[in-house]
Design an enzyme around this catalytic site. Structure first.
Site, PDB file in Angstrom:
ATOM      1  N   LYS A 282     -78.098 -33.569  28.791  1.00 40.70           N
ATOM      2  CA  LYS A 282     -77.539 -34.906  28.532  1.00 40.70           C
ATOM      3  C   LYS A 282     -77.836 -35.335  27.099  1.00 40.70           C
ATOM      4  CE  LYS A 282     -77.551 -39.479  30.818  1.00 40.70           C
ATOM      5  NZ  LYS A 282     -78.146 -40.233  31.947  1.00 40.70           N
TER       6      LYS A 282
ATOM      7  N   SER B 226     -74.843 -42.613  34.904  1.00 40.39           N
ATOM      8  CA  SER B 226     -74.503 -42.391  33.516  1.00 40.39           C
ATOM      9  C   SER B 226     -74.439 -40.915  33.130  1.00 40.39           C
ATOM     10  CB  SER B 226     -75.484 -43.112  32.608  1.00 40.39           C
ATOM     11  OG  SER B 226     -76.790 -42.644  32.814  1.00 40.39           O
TER      12      SER B 226
ATOM     13  N   SER C  20     -78.467 -42.712  38.037  1.00 41.28           N
ATOM     14  CA  SER C  20     -77.627 -42.005  37.074  1.00 41.28           C
ATOM     15  C   SER C  20     -77.562 -40.498  37.177  1.00 41.28           C
ATOM     16  CB  SER C  20     -78.040 -42.392  35.652  1.00 41.28           C
ATOM     17  OG  SER C  20     -77.646 -43.722  35.392  1.00 41.28           O
TER      18      SER C  20
END
Lengths: 97, 475, 475
Positions: free
Chosen positions: C68, C143, C167
């Site tokens: 990420k 997210s 997330s």
């Protein structure tokens, strides 16, 4: 619920420039969210201690031994305005901004 | 005009003498090129996290113990949120409502709290002599950022500018002796702000206080506080109110300028630092701190000087609150036993007068043993007081042994032939003679002066007076 | 080539260790997929395979991993999905990234995400939305939307993300893959660009439970650079359970009742999974988490408050975007942040600042911290009777792009099943439980702190019984 001047005050604290349209929208959106969130104030939380840390540890203490610093070039590598070996900025007024 | 009583509290920041910073392992810098002692943590790079310096905590606990504070077994760090270029994270990690130490006192001034926090970066200014007003561009050096700081807040127990200066001196000496900091105001390792208010004498309610910043020497502190007291008294006398504000004291012009008004007062939005669990001080840590406390701190030394050496309280504090003076004094005493009073009340002050109050007497050319010898010679009337002052001046200039100087300069006390000089003095001052014979002892002055001049100060003034009076009051 | 991409990460690692698969070939296959992708899952893809073949004995077997965007990766863009950090290359790597590298998983690329991890649809990215590989008109969740889409879409064998309020778990559910949030403190946060410090945790997003266990085993571990890091009391092992005999599952009314707003198709899948669990020997009963309905409110006070402070460092001074650097300081700050932050981030900064501001702290942030205490207590009580608490991961399947962007509150409601766990600091895993209208549904199991091994075992047993096939989305 949240008035325009409150939004402007908070935006100032947060150093965010908002357009007029954003200020209005923010007031509406935040009010809606706060209305929902407000409900927790109805709970009976007398005598309940706050939780700031969910881990059950105490702060570890670091030995006072030097560790390698970043080389100067790396430190300034991302600087928007390298100046005199430091980070250039507009001069602030006499007191913290 | 009503009588006002000043009410003063001090807020002191001390840079700790650790090797590394408060929350990262960067070593502390001393005048090194900018931004050469930095890392992701003290630069506030995204993703960085703080780790507490054990030695900083140790020093904090020592300070708390030295002041007799309550050391919190668990204390918390908080984020103090504000934007400024010298504050890289946009918050300073400090302590708020659960600090490391509470309560305690230093001499008669109570301590409110002692807590740990990190120092900001250094903001430098280009143009216009490097001062912030009127500069065009600024730049930030993060070498200092993250240096461990202890904040010490006193209760508003101080009652005069002089007292503020004296108490800060004691604080400084105490911290110096603890070995926790260089406490050098000119280098910024000791910084002092003052909270000042006034109230009608004899009342107990607190007036509105202002905060004075930027007093970076003891002299400026005293002057700044005095100026602010005067300003507030003037306001109140004119029927106006004191506004709560932060003021900057300009030591050159003596003026006080508001830094920020109430509308711009900060909302720091303190909340517990989620990246740091509670700081625990264990029994072992307390023991380790106690073990490093010196046997006698300056306040204790002052009391001992009073109690065991019979010094007056003011003189005792003067010698104890400046460690160098106290050390010199005790060395002189040890060298020659003798009269602590004479040394403390006369000869050390005389020495300080000659070398200046910011010089360490140990750095002067006058060895403690020599000063003690000089004092003993005066007590034994080997030389007059005046002659001794002369000798001291020479010792300050060139060092040396007082006996050798006296012999070389022929400054020994004159006791022979004094009677003859006294006769000449009387003969030369018939008016004075008449007045003294008439009962006015005070008129003896010119007669004594004559003899002292004739003997070039080598006669003992007391002895001369005695001889004159004996001569005039008997025959 | 196709069969290469069909291997799970664990299978590929085994093949590498057995000498049957060249990790460079594996890397290149995925690199090509990632570079040619159409889901906008990646913000950066490696140019080429790393020079040295990784150690064949390395536990992660040279299987490349997608990371990420908000994990600092030295010299590689690490932007947390934000324009304010566009192009930022940190001078250090996150601990978790270093561990993966040391464990033998080379960096495939950085994945797209909601800006600063704020969002549940990956529509808040400064670099464009991510598309759900099951239906490209729909969101992948957020997210960690990029990481989820990459794994689900066959662009990466496995990925890591972060979970603050769901997330990792929610995008895993919406993309039909496995996602796990470990116990708070299990994985180091050093180098993770912070959103909400007391909630953020790194975790794996994988095709199956075994891969999640393998990846997690390398991620956990105490880090002295993170003061909230805790040593994991045992090794994370590969799960082996074949049934759920003796496992007690609690179903909280508050999170699964019809008034909670769980979509019908999701309910059906959830209940079908419960029946499967019973068939495997689990004992299922309702349980109570009385304060769970308030978890969302507490979360949307605590997380934004911490974020408002964490994001204060983005001020245009030291790195990242700077706008109007020639204007006055405050103007530079306000315009830089206005230009660099998206609408959702601004909203949350405002919300958080308000919740901490003078006069409002007690009512908002202070109250939320107390609710947090109650939620932790609720789980503790539940775990006295149950091994795990189970819920649907997301109340609905992937929604259309743009469907909820006009109503922030509606978007926040995505999280009501996932936010209670981070508030209590406990681990939770989401596994695909089936399809509803052709879109994946996630099933969540949450356990007490450090119960990861047991969670993985239970998840494995269920996974086998469910038999979910995600190959369709991998195209």
């Amino acid at each position: 619920m949240l008035q325009r001047d409150q939004v402007l005050h908070v935006a100032r604290l947060a150093r965010l420039e908002l357009s007029e349209e954003e200020v209005e929208r923010m007031a509406a959106e935040l009010s809606k969210v706060l209305d929902h969130i407000e409900k927790i104030r109805e709970l009976d939380l007398d005598g309940v201690p706050p939780t700031s840390h969910v881990v059950d540890v105490t702060a570890p203490l670091r030995a006072d031994q030097p560790e390698p610093c970043l080389p100067h070039e790396l430190t300034l590598a991302s600087a928007p305005e390298p100046l005199e070996g430091g980070f250039g900025v507009p001069s602030p007024g006499a007191s913290p901004a | 005009m009503a009588d006002y009583e000043p009410v003063i509290g001090l807020e002191i920041h001390v840079q700790l003498g650790t090797r590394t910073k408060m929350f990262c392992g960067c070593d502390l810098s001393f005048g090194d090129p900018p931004n050469t002692h930095t890392c992701p943590v003290c630069l506030g790079l995204p993703g960085s996290l703080p780790v507490i310096n054990a030695q900083a905590v140790h020093f904090g606990v020592m300070i708390g113990l030295a002041f007799g504070c309550e050391i919190a077994p668990r204390s918390l760090f908080h984020r103090k949120n504000y934007f400024y270029p010298d504050n890289p994270k946009g918050y300073q990690i400090s302590q708020y409502d659960v600090p490391l130490c509470r309560g305690g006192h230093l001499e008669e001034v109570r301590i409110h709290r002692v807590h740990l926090e990190e120092d900001a970066a250094k903001l430098n200014h280009l143009g216009h002599s490097g001062r912030i007003h009127g500069s065009e561009r600024s730049w930030v050096d993060f070498n200092r950022c993250g240096t461990p700081l202890v904040e010490i807040v006193s209760e508003p127990d101080i009652r005069s500018p002089e007292h503020a200066r004296e108490w800060l001196t004691l604080l400084r000496t105490t911290l110096r002796q603890l070995g926790v900091s260089d406490v050098d105001m000119s280098q910024g390792s000791l910084r002092c702000d003052a909270n000042v208010s006034v109230r009608p004498a004899g009342t107990s309610e607190l007036g509105t206080k202002t905060e004075l910043k930027n007093m970076n020497s003891f002299a400026f502190l005293e002057r700044g506080v005095r100026a602010e007291i005067e300003r507030q008294v003037k306001l109140l006398d004119a029927g106006e109110a004191v506004v709560q504000e932060t003021l900057h004291f300009d030591p050159i012009g003596g003026g006080l300028t508001p830094l920020r008004s109430k509308e711009e007062a900060h909302d720091y939005r303190y909340f517990p630092e989620p990246d740091l669990p509670p700081l625990v001080v264990t029994e072992a840590m307390l023991e380790a701190a106690r073990a490093e406390l010196p046997a006698e701190l300056p306040a204790d030394r002052a009391q001992r000087f009073e109690r065991e050496l019979g010094l007056g309280p003011d003189r005792a504090r003067e010698l104890a609150f400046r460690a160098e003076l106290g050390d010199y004094f005790e060395q002189a005493l040890a060298a020659n036993g003798g009269d602590a009073g004479a040394l403390a009340n006369s000869w050390i002050p005389q020495l300080v007068e000659r070398i200046g109050s910011d010089i360490d007497p140990a750095d002067s050319k006058v060895a403690p043993a020599s000063l003690a010898t000089l004092a003993a010679m005066v007590s034994a009337k080997e030389i007059s007081r005046d002659a001794a002052r002369e000798v001291l001046s020479r010792m300050v200039q060139d060092g040396g042994d007082p006996r050798a100087i006296v012999e070389r300069e022929n400054l020994g006390a004159i006791s022979e032939g004094l009677a003859e000089i006294v006769e000449r003095a009387i003969a030369a001052n018939p008016d004075a003679e008449a007045q003294v014979r008439g009962g006015n002892r005070k008129a003896i002055g010119p007669l004594v002066g004559y003899v002292m001049r004739e003997t070039k100060g080598r006669a003992d003034g007391g002895e001369v007076s005695r001889l004159i009076l004996e001569r005039l009051e008997s025959a | 080539m196709t069969s290469l991409l069909e291997l799970t990460a664990a299978q590929a690692a085994a093949a590498v260790r057995a000498g049957e698969l060249d990790p460079r070939e594996l890397f290149e296959a995925y690199r090509a997929r990632a570079a040619g992708e159409e889901l906008n899952a990646f913000t950066w893809v490696a140019d080429a395979a790393p020079d040295l073949p990784p150690d064949p004995a390395a536990p992660l077997g040279g299987v490349p991993v997608a990371v990420k965007d908000l994990f600092c990766t030295e010299g590689v863009p690490s932007q947390a999905g934000s324009r304010i950090l566009a192009g930022y290359r940190p001078p250090f790597s996150a601990t978790v990234v270093e561990r993966l590298h040391a464990g033998g998983a080379p960096l495939l690329g950085k994945t797209n995400q909601d800006e600063f991890a704020m969002g549940s649809s990956n529509e808040n990215s400064g670099f464009g939305p991510v598309l759900n590989p099951w239906d490209r008109t729909r969101v992948p969740g957020g997210s960690s939307g990029g990481s989820a889409a990459a794994v689900a879409g066959g662009l990466a064998p496995w990925a890591i993300g972060t979970d603050t309020g769901g997330s990792i778990r929610q995008p895993a559910a919406l993309c039909g893959i496995v996602g796990m949030k470990p116990t708070y403190g299990a994985c180091s946060r050093y180098g993770m660009i912070a959103f909400a410090s007391s909630l953020d945790q790194a975790g794996p997003l994988t095709r199956d439970v075994t891969d999640a266990a393998l990846l997690l085993s390398q991620m956990v571990g105490h880090d002295r650079r993170d003061s909230t890091s805790v040593p994991f009391p045992e090794e994370i092992r590969l799960p082996t359970a074949e049934d759920l005999a003796g496992v007690r599952l609690g179903v909280p009314e508050e999170l699964t009742g019809s008034e909670g707003g769980v979509e019908a198709g999701v309910r059906e899948s959830f209940e079908a999974t419960l029946r499967l669990a019973e068939g495997l020997g689990a004992e299922i009963e309702p349980c109570r988490l009385p304060h769970a309905p308030h978890a969302l409110s507490a979360y949307y006070l605590i997380a934004p408050a911490e974020a408002s402070a964490n994001l204060a460092r983005f001020d245009g001074v030291r790195y990242g975007l700077r706008v109007d650097g020639d204007a006055e300081l405050i103007t530079m700050y306000t315009r830089t942040r206005a230009a660099g932050f998206g609408a959702e981030v601004k909203r949350r900064i405002m919300l958080g600042t308000y919740a901490l501001s003078s006069g409002y702290y007690e009512a908002y942030y202070g109250t939320a911290l107390k609710v947090r205490t109650k939620i932790s207590a609720d789980f503790k009580a539940a775990f006295e009777r149950f091994d795990f608490v189970v819920t649907p991961t997301s109340p609905w399947v992937a929604f259309a792009l743009g469907a909820k962007t006009d109503d922030p509150l509606a978007m926040y409601l995505n999280d009501f099943c996932t936010v209670p766990m981070p508030l209590a600091g406990i681990p939770a895993i989401s596994i695909p439980s089936g399809l509803s209208d052709g879109l994946p549904v996630g099933f969540q199991l949450a356990g007490p702190a450090f119960s990861e091994n047991r969670l993985l075992d239970a998840a494995l047993a269920l996974e086998r019984a469910i038999g979910f096939d995600g190959s369709g989305a991998r195209g």
